[in-house]
Write an enzyme that holds these catalytic residues in place. Structure first.
Site, PDB file in Angstrom:
ATOM      1  CB  SER A 231      30.043  35.409  41.609  1.00  0.00           C
ATOM      2  OG  SER A 231      29.179  34.223  41.147  1.00  0.00           O
ATOM      3  NE  ARG A 235      32.049  35.554  35.881  1.00  0.00           N
ATOM      4  CZ  ARG A 235      31.123  35.056  36.613  1.00  0.00           C
ATOM      5  NH1 ARG A 235      29.654  35.174  36.344  1.00  0.00           N
ATOM      6  NH2 ARG A 235      31.563  34.190  37.738  1.00  0.00           N
ATOM      7  CG  ASN A 239      34.104  41.817  33.065  1.00  0.00           C
ATOM      8  OD1 ASN A 239      35.093  41.809  32.592  1.00  0.00           O
ATOM      9  ND2 ASN A 239      33.755  40.780  33.752  1.00  0.00           N
TER      10      ASN A 239
END
Lengths: 304, 156
Positions: A231, A235, A239
């Site tokens: 994660s 992440r 983004n």
């Protein structure tokens, strides 16, 4: 700006392909129809070739930009550090001290153990990831077109934002994961680490029930342990990849007439302004989460 | 978006940068910052001390000034007293001197008057003798009458 004879899909795909350098097997049919007689190390000329290179390939652009930006970070900061005086801080020194102070306070808030590595790691992550993210604000076509012009190949692949390559973000995340495991073993010992994995979160206090709970705990804890680096890396990647994608889509408008082009310019400006926030925030989040994970690795008695 | 060796390359790069930062950036900067913090704290403390010292010095100065004023007042008072004392003494001395001079003058006057009386007595006796001689024309025994005339002159 999609160049002549290039469809929007091709333009987007071209922008999302890294400059891969890897080994193509013997007998492989290349993009231009030639067949390789023996296995060769070469630069991929199409996305298919890059995929077919498999694991034995490196993204030259990702590594180049990330190492280059990291060197800039090291150079600037070590110069500021060696020049630093206890007098009134001026110019770049005060900026660097501001950053160091900020990182130091953040780490102190989260991490309460003694480890001289955590704070420098947090600073490195924050500045390096920020610099890599910052490349996203350079208009999407400038550097790739320049690189293509220098290489003399209009189809030269060149991605300038290392954090839009999952290899980069996951590479960092797995390194953080390795540190986590290392510090866990160092602080708690092998037994303590195994206990943490098997006796949490369900714990009955009676050994015959605990034995039954061990498999359940092991599955839950392993999943949550593995989910951390994944994660963490995804992440940042997600983004930045999404941001980059929007920039590419906006850039498509530049070749669609004056009105749409102007509108695209405005949009790009607006998205860039918004993106300033995103890149800073993502760098900060990566830093904070890394510190949190390190703190968890050092916490001997976890409370549930 | 292929996962490949870049992953490992990035990891190695990451570790190298962390180690670099740990060795050449972080400790130097933190040391400098902590030293400056200490310097500023020391400076502030010194300033506070100096303030206190100044306050003390001011108090001391005022006290010394007050003491000096008191001393001066005492001195002036003493001087005044002494002056009046000197004046009194001078007055006394002058009076005494005047009295002494007066007494001496009186004594001299008395002496002078006595001397004049004596002289006068002598002259009166001679004069009376001459007058009596003239009256009596040599019939009188000078010696016998002279004694009587001397007695007369002493009665004067």
């Amino acid at each position: 700006m999609a160049s002549e004879g290039q469809t929007s899909t091709e333009y987007i795909q071209h922008h999302l392909q890294n400059l891969a350098y890897g080994k193509l097997p013997a007998g492989y049919t290349r993009y231009d129809g030639t067949v390789l007689e023996q296995s060769t190390w070469t630069v991929a000329k199409s996305s298919q070739e890059a995929t077919d290179m498999g694991f034995m390939a490196v993204h030259l652009d990702t590594l180049g930009w990330s190492i280059g930006l990291g060197l800039i970070f090291c150079f600037l900061f070590s110069r500021a550090a060696s020049k630093a005086t206890t007098d009134v801080p001026r110019g770049f020194q005060s900026f660097v001290e501001l950053l160091v102070d900020f990182v130091n306070n953040t780490v102190k808030d989260i991490f309460h153990h003694k480890n001289v590595m955590i704070a420098p790691m947090a600073l490195t992550i924050f500045v390096w990831v920020f610099l890599m993210n910052l490349m996203d604000l350079v208009p999407v076509d400038w550097l790739p077109l320049t690189a293509a012009a220098i290489a003399g190949d209009p189809h030269f692949f060149f991605k300038v934002v290392p954090t839009t390559d999952p290899n980069a973000t996951l590479g960092m995340a797995f390194t953080v994961f390795a540190f986590m495991i290392f510090f866990s073993l160092q602080q708690k010992g092998v037994l303590g680490f195994v206990k943490e994995l098997t006796l949490h979160p369900f714990h009955a206090g009676k050994w015959y029930i605990d034995i039954l709970l061990i498999p359940v705990n092991l599955i839950l804890e392993t999943v949550s342990l593995i989910a951390k680096p994944i994660s963490l890396g995804l992440r940042l990647f997600g983004n930045l990849y999404a941001g980059e994608m929007i920039f590419i889509l906006i850039a498509l408008m530049f070749s669609a007439g004056l009105v749409l082009g102007l509108f695209g310019g405005v949009l790009q400006w607006a998205w860039a302004v918004f993106h300033v926030l995103v890149i800073t925030l993502q760098a900060f989040v990566f830093m904070v989460l890394t510190t949190v994970y390190m703190a968890m690795a050092h916490d001997i008695e976890e409370e549930h | 978006m292929n996962i490949n060796l870049t992953l490992i390359g990035q990891s190695i790069t990451f570790i190298i940068f962390i180690l670099f930062c740990m060795k050449y950036v972080w400790p130097l900067l933190l040391n400098v910052m902590q030293e400056r913090e200490k310097k500023i704290a020391d400076g502030l403390q010194a300033a506070e001390m100096a303030d206190k010292d100044l306050e003390l010095a001011k108090q001391k100065a005022t006290q010394q000034l007050r003491e000096a004023k008191e001393q001066a007042a005492v001195l002036i008072e003493q001087a005044n007293k002494r002056a009046s004392q000197i004046i009194d003494e001078a007055k006394d001395q002058a009076r005494l001197e005047g009295e002494r001079l007066k007494a001496a003058a009186q004594a001299e006057i008395e002496q002078e008057a006595n001397r004049a009386k004596e002289e006068l007595r002598g002259k009166v006796a001679a004069l009376a003798l001459v007058g009596a001689e003239k009256v009596l024309q040599a019939s009188i025994d000078k010696k016998a009458h002279n004694t009587m005339l001397d007695k007369l002159a002493a009665d004067l």
